[in-house]
Scaffold this motif. Structure first.
Motif, PDB file in Angstrom:
ATOM      1  N   ARG A  94       2.519   8.983  -6.592  1.00 49.41           N
ATOM      2  CA  ARG A  94       1.673  10.174  -6.432  1.00 49.41           C
ATOM      3  C   ARG A  94       2.439  11.454  -6.679  1.00 49.41           C
ATOM      4  O   ARG A  94       3.672  11.460  -6.714  1.00 49.41           O
ATOM      5  N   LYS A 100       2.324   2.760  -3.239  1.00 50.05           N
ATOM      6  CA  LYS A 100       1.511   3.604  -4.118  1.00 50.05           C
ATOM      7  C   LYS A 100       1.855   5.082  -3.963  1.00 50.05           C
ATOM      8  O   LYS A 100       1.600   5.884  -4.861  1.00 50.05           O
ATOM      9  N   LEU A 150       8.003   9.324   5.321  1.00 49.20           N
ATOM     10  CA  LEU A 150       7.035   9.256   6.417  1.00 49.20           C
ATOM     11  C   LEU A 150       7.144  10.488   7.315  1.00 49.20           C
ATOM     12  O   LEU A 150       6.580  10.528   8.402  1.00 49.20           O
ATOM     13  N   VAL A 180       2.555  14.030  -4.576  1.00 48.35           N
ATOM     14  CA  VAL A 180       3.259  14.334  -3.323  1.00 48.35           C
ATOM     15  C   VAL A 180       3.715  13.021  -2.702  1.00 48.35           C
ATOM     16  O   VAL A 180       2.910  12.248  -2.211  1.00 48.35           O
ATOM     17  N   GLU A 200       0.835  -1.206   0.000  1.00 44.10           N
ATOM     18  CA  GLU A 200       0.000   0.000   0.000  1.00 44.10           C
ATOM     19  C   GLU A 200       0.874   1.261   0.000  1.00 44.10           C
ATOM     20  O   GLU A 200       0.591   2.228  -0.715  1.00 44.10           O
ATOM     21  N   LEU A 201       1.941   1.240   0.812  1.00 48.62           N
ATOM     22  CA  LEU A 201       2.798   2.432   0.896  1.00 48.62           C
ATOM     23  C   LEU A 201       3.511   2.686  -0.427  1.00 48.62           C
ATOM     24  O   LEU A 201       3.839   3.830  -0.758  1.00 48.62           O
ATOM     25  N   LYS A 249       4.907  11.905   0.011  1.00 50.57           N
ATOM     26  CA  LYS A 249       5.179  12.083   1.429  1.00 50.57           C
ATOM     27  C   LYS A 249       3.926  11.826   2.238  1.00 50.57           C
ATOM     28  O   LYS A 249       2.828  12.195   1.829  1.00 50.57           O
ATOM     29  N   LEU A 250       4.107  11.185   3.389  1.00 50.01           N
ATOM     30  CA  LEU A 250       2.996  10.953   4.302  1.00 50.01           C
ATOM     31  C   LEU A 250       3.360  11.582   5.643  1.00 50.01           C
ATOM     32  O   LEU A 250       4.522  11.573   6.033  1.00 50.01           O
ATOM     33  N   PRO A 251       2.383  12.132   6.367  1.00 49.70           N
ATOM     34  CA  PRO A 251       2.706  12.851   7.607  1.00 49.70           C
ATOM     35  C   PRO A 251       2.845  11.948   8.832  1.00 49.70           C
ATOM     36  O   PRO A 251       3.029  12.444   9.945  1.00 49.70           O
ATOM     37  N   THR A 252       2.791  10.635   8.651  1.00 50.75           N
ATOM     38  CA  THR A 252       2.593   9.700   9.760  1.00 50.75           C
ATOM     39  C   THR A 252       3.605   9.819  10.895  1.00 50.75           C
ATOM     40  O   THR A 252       3.241   9.744  12.062  1.00 50.75           O
TER      41      THR A 252
END
Lengths: 189, 318
Positions: B31, B27, B66, B33, B24-25, B35-38
Motif C-alpha cells: 500500500r 498486503k 504496527l 501507507v 492479510e498483514l 503503517k497500521l495504527p493497531t
C-alpha cells in the motif's frame, strides 16, 4: 422514493422481533442503488467498499442492482477494519478478514462505504482511517441497511435502508443469506 | 498465547491463525501507507544479547508498521558489557513499561527464564536462544512454504521437507521440525552423524545421513548455516568434504519435486552449504523469506499483545 420514504418506520417489529424480511431487504438494497446513482449522476466514478463481514454481501447486492439498472459493473472492494479499531485493549486480537482494494484504487473516486448496522459510529471512524491509508477518494459516502441510533461520534449515513429506534440494551441482528443462510433483520431483547 | 517461547507452544490452529493473519498483514506492504495504527501507545523492546541482522531488523520493521514504540537494546554498548545480569536488565525494562520483549540470547532457555521468573509482567517473544529454538523463523519458513506449495492457504499435509546441515547447533531446525510436524508435513533431517543432536530419534521426524537419498521428490529443502562460531571441536574433516557430501548444488536441487523450493534462514556461507548458482537460482525463495519475516512478526506481535489485553480484561472483571 416516496414509496420508500413511507416504508421507513411504517412497519413495526412482528412477534419474533423481525423488522425486515427477505423481500424488504431486496427492495431496500435496490432503492439504495438508485439513490447512489442519482446522487453521483451515474455510476462512472463510484467505487463500492463493503465493510467486513456483512457489509461485503450488501455491497455485492448493490453492485448487482446498479448493473441491472445501468448495465455497468462498478468497482467493488472489501474493507476489514480490525487493525484500525480503538478497542484492542478492550476486546483483544481477532482473526483478520480480507481487505480487497479494486485494481484501479480509490484515488479521486466517490467511495461508498457499505455496512449492515450503524450504531456508535466507531466502525465507520475506523473505516475512514483505513480508507485514508489506502488512497485519497474525492468523496466518501456511507450506506447502511439499518440505522439504530445512539451515535457516539459525529457521523451520519447518506443512504439508510431503515431507521430502527432501539434502546441501547437491545441488539439488532442482521442475517444475510451469504453469511447466515437467511435474509432478515430482527431486534432482540 | 501469552508468550511465544517455542514452536511447541503452538497448536495447529494457532499456527494457522498466525499464518493467515500474516497473509492479510502482508498486503500493507503493497500500500501507499505502510503503517497500521493497531499498537499505538504500546512499547516493544528488542533485547539482543547476541548479534543479529535480519531478525532484529525484521522485528523492528514489524513493530514500527504496527505503530508500536520501539526500544532497541543490544548487549554491546549497554550495561550488559559491564556485567549486568539478565535479571537486572529485565527489571530495568519492566520499569520502562515495556509491553513486549523480543529477546535473543546465546543461552538456551533465557527467554523461558525471563517469561517465568516473575521478574517482568510483559509478553516475551523468543527471537532465538542458543541452540534451542527460533519460533518466528519457523513460522516465516512455514509461511513461505505454504505460499509456494499450497497457494497461501491451509496447512502442509502430505508435503515432505528436507532440512540439511548443522542440526546440532541449529535452533532453526528444532523449531521447524516441531512446527512443520504440527502443520502436517513430514520432515527429514540430514546431517553428518557428528552434527546430529543427541536424542534426535525422539523428534517427530526422519533422520538420514545421505542427502542424495533424501532429496528425490521432496517439496522443499532447507539448508542450515554451518555455525563455526558455536563449534569448539572438529565436526567434519574439511569444508571441501562437507560441501561435497552435504552441500546443495544444481544437480542436487534438480532432484526435488517439480515445484520444489530451496530455503535458507541466512546468513549463507556461499560455496559451503549452498552454491551461488542455487542460492540465486529459480527455486530459491531466500530473499522472499526476509519479506515474509516482517509479516509473520507483525502477526505475532498483534496476536500476542491482543490476547494479553483480553486476558487482563477478564482478570479485571473477576
Amino acid at each position: 422514493m416516496a414509496d420508500a420514504e413511507a416504508r421507513r418506520g411504517s412497519t413495526g417489529p412482528d412477534a419474533s422481533g423481525r423488522v425486515l424480511d427477505a423481500d424488504d431487504i431486496a427492495r431496500v438494497t435496490r432503492r439504495i442503488a438508485h439513490e447512489i446513482l442519482e446522487r453521483s449522476h451515474g455510476p462512472s466514478n463510484v467505487v463500492l467498499m463493503g465493510i467486513q463481514t456483512r457489509g461485503v454481501p450488501l455491497a455485492q447486492r448493490i453492485a448487482g442492482s446498479i448493473q441491472d439498472i445501468e448495465g455497468v459493473e462498478v468497482p467493488l472492494g472489501s474493507l476489514d477494519i480490525t487493525m484500525y479499531r480503538d478497542d484492542l485493549r478492550l476486546r483483544g486480537a481477532r482473526p483478520l478478514e480480507v481487505t480487497d482494494v479494486p485494481a484501479l484504487g480509490v484515488d479521486d473516486r466517490i467511495v461508498v462505504l457499505i455496512d449492515d448496522v450503524l450504531f456508535s459510529g466507531r466502525t465507520i471512524r475506523a473505516a475512514l482511517d483505513a480508507l485514508s491509508d489506502i488512497g485519497r477518494p474525492r468523496a466518501v459516502q456511507l450506506a447502511v441497511l439499518v440505522d439504530r441510533g445512539h451515535r457516539e461520534l459525529p457521523i451520519r449515513a447518506d443512504y439508510v435502508g431503515k431507521n430502527i429506534p432501539t434502546s441501547r440494551e437491545q441488539a439488532v441482528r442482521v442475517r444475510l443469506t451469504e453469511v447466515d443462510g437467511v435474509d432478515e433483520v430482527a431486534v432482540e431483547g | 498465547m501469552r508468550h511465544l517461547l517455542s514452536a511447541a507452544d503452538l497448536t495447529r490452529d494457532e499456527a494457522l491463525l498466525i499464518l493467515d493473519t500474516a497473509g492479510e498483514l502482508g498486503k500493507v506492504t503493497d500500500r501507499a501507507v505502510k503503517k497500521l495504527p493497531t499498537l499505538r501507545g504500546r512499547t516493544v523492546v528488542n533485547l539482543f544479547f547476541e548479534d543479529s541482522t535480519r531478525t532484529r531488523i525484521s522485528f523492528e520493521a514489524a513493530a514500527k508498521r504496527l505503530s508500536a514504540d520501539l526500544i532497541t537494546f543490544s548487549a554491546k554498548g549497554s550495561s550488559v558489557s559491564k556485567g549486568e545480569s539478565l535479571k537486572d536488565t529485565a527489571l530495568t525494562l519492566e520499569a520502562m513499561g515495556a509491553d513486549a520483549v523480543v529477546v535473543r540470547h546465546e543461552a538456551s532457555g533465557a527467554p523461558h527464564r525471563l517469561a517465568h521468573s516473575g521478574w517482568i509482567d510483559c509478553a516475551v517473544i523468543n527471537a532465538g536462544d542458543g541452540t534451542h529454538e527460533h519460533p518466528t523463523q519457523a513460522l516465516l519458513d512455514a509461511f513461505t512454504l505454504r505460499h509456494h506449495l499450497s497457494g497461501g492457504e491451509g496447512a502442509l499435509d502430505g508435503r515432505r521437507v528436507v532440512i540439511v546441515g548443522d542440526v546440532l547447533h541449529s535452533r532453526v531446525a528444532r523449531s521447524n521440525v516441531l512446527l512443520l510436524h504440527a502443520l502436517g508435513a513430514s520432515v527429514t533431517l540430514v546431517a553428518p552423524p557428528t552434527l546430529m543432536p543427541v536424542g534426535v530419534q525422539t523428534w517427530p521426524c526422519e533422520v538420514s545421513y545421505d542427502l542424495d537419498d533424501a532429496l528425490p521428490g521432496a517439496s522443499a529443502v532447507m539448508m542450515l548455516r554451518v555455525q563455526r562460531e558455536r563449534m569448539n571441536a572438529a565436526y567434519f574433516p574439511s569444508t571441501h568434504e562437507y560441501s561435497r557430501r552435504y552441500g546443495l548444488d544444481t544437480r542436487r536441487a534438480s532432484l526435488l519435486a517439480d515445484d520444489g523450493i530451496v530455503l535458507h534462514p541466512g546468513p549463507m556461507n556461499r560455496g559451503m552449504e549452498i552454491t551461488a548458482d542455487v542460492a540465486d537460482g529459480q527455486r530459491s525463495v531466500i530473499v522472499e523469506q526476509v519479506t515474509n519475516g516482517v509479516n509473520v512478526r507483525m502477526a505475532v506481535l498483534y496476536l500476542i499483545l491482543g490476547a494479553r489485553a483480553e486476558a487482563d480484561l477478564t482478570e479485571a472483571s473477576q
